[in-house]
Design a protein around this motif. Sequence first.
Motif, mmCIF file in Angstrom:
data_model
loop_
_atom_site.group_PDB
_atom_site.id
_atom_site.type_symbol
_atom_site.label_atom_id
_atom_site.label_comp_id
_atom_site.label_asym_id
_atom_site.label_seq_id
_atom_site.Cartn_x
_atom_site.Cartn_y
_atom_site.Cartn_z
ATOM 1 N N GLU A 49 0.832 -1.203 0.000
ATOM 2 C CA GLU A 49 0.000 0.000 0.000
ATOM 3 C C GLU A 49 0.867 1.253 0.000
ATOM 4 N N LEU A 50 1.950 1.241 0.762
ATOM 5 C CA LEU A 50 2.828 2.411 0.828
ATOM 6 C C LEU A 50 3.525 2.638 -0.505
ATOM 7 N N ALA A 56 1.398 7.014 -6.566
ATOM 8 C CA ALA A 56 0.260 7.880 -6.874
ATOM 9 C C ALA A 56 0.500 9.324 -6.443
ATOM 10 N N GLU A 57 1.099 9.514 -5.280
ATOM 11 C CA GLU A 57 1.225 10.851 -4.707
ATOM 12 C C GLU A 57 2.537 11.547 -5.056
ATOM 13 N N ARG A 58 3.626 10.788 -5.218
ATOM 14 C CA ARG A 58 4.946 11.398 -5.435
ATOM 15 C C ARG A 58 5.505 11.118 -6.818
ATOM 16 N N GLY A 59 4.801 10.288 -7.581
ATOM 17 C CA GLY A 59 5.291 9.985 -8.922
ATOM 18 C C GLY A 59 6.430 8.987 -8.960
ATOM 19 N N TRP A 60 6.606 8.203 -7.882
ATOM 20 C CA TRP A 60 7.642 7.184 -7.879
ATOM 21 C C TRP A 60 7.338 6.121 -8.935
#
Length: 281
Positions: A49-50, A56-60
Amino acid sequence: MKVAVLADIHANLAAFTAVIADIERWQPDAVIIAGDIINRGPLPRPCLELALRMRAERGWYVLRGNHEGYVLHYDHDLQMGRPPQGGRRALLGPIIWTHQEVVDLLPEVAALPTNLALTSRGGVIMAYHASIHHDRDGLLPTHGQYELKTRIDPHATVFCTAHTHMPFVRRVDETLVVNVGSVGLPFDGDWRAAYARLTWDHGHGWQAQIVRVAYDREATLRAARELMIPSGGPITHIMLRELETASSLLFDFVPVYNEPVIAGIISLDEAVNRFLAERAA
């Protein structure tokens, strides 16, 4: 330009969060997770999940490795009505438990790519979980130049790999080869989480550094004893010993004991106990 590359988290949440904190302090331009987020550790769902949240949030960038493949293969067998039986099922205990923990997320896992090529001002950064051949064909620090050369893409300016849990940095012809090591399960005797920092500038080109990050290892060992061992069966005792010693053990167990366990010649409990006793002697 700065790029962080990490891999082989293996459901070790304490190590993963410590590495994330270190990466965020460094503030790279891009981050790549090169597979094996789940399995062989105590907290597969929170780690998966992390990783998906960081994408999703940082573009990794997030790739899947062979351990994601093991869980997907088990899921496929279930869907086809071919669940493993007997000794084979016992050997798959950790995979079966991991599958139960993350089954609703498997469509997202299946959609993850197996490799990545990033074009930058300094050339092309490629990331594979293992080699260009398949996700279990690992690159080791003991490999010679020819062995490495046959496993990488020569078009890469930087070729990043993982899988063996043994970090190293080498130059092969014009390619900088970087094994980023393991976040959650190092096998080089150093229990601290490992990842790679890549940096580029006009004067020096690409350089690579392996970073080691201390984390709350006791929290991971406690989670392994409380969650993984009761749920994943006897073979998880070997996985716990790997966490404790920062060394590879399953690689030695499998060729000696897998077939006798599958054939019913020896129980998995007896095989694990005998193996660990031999190692302790």
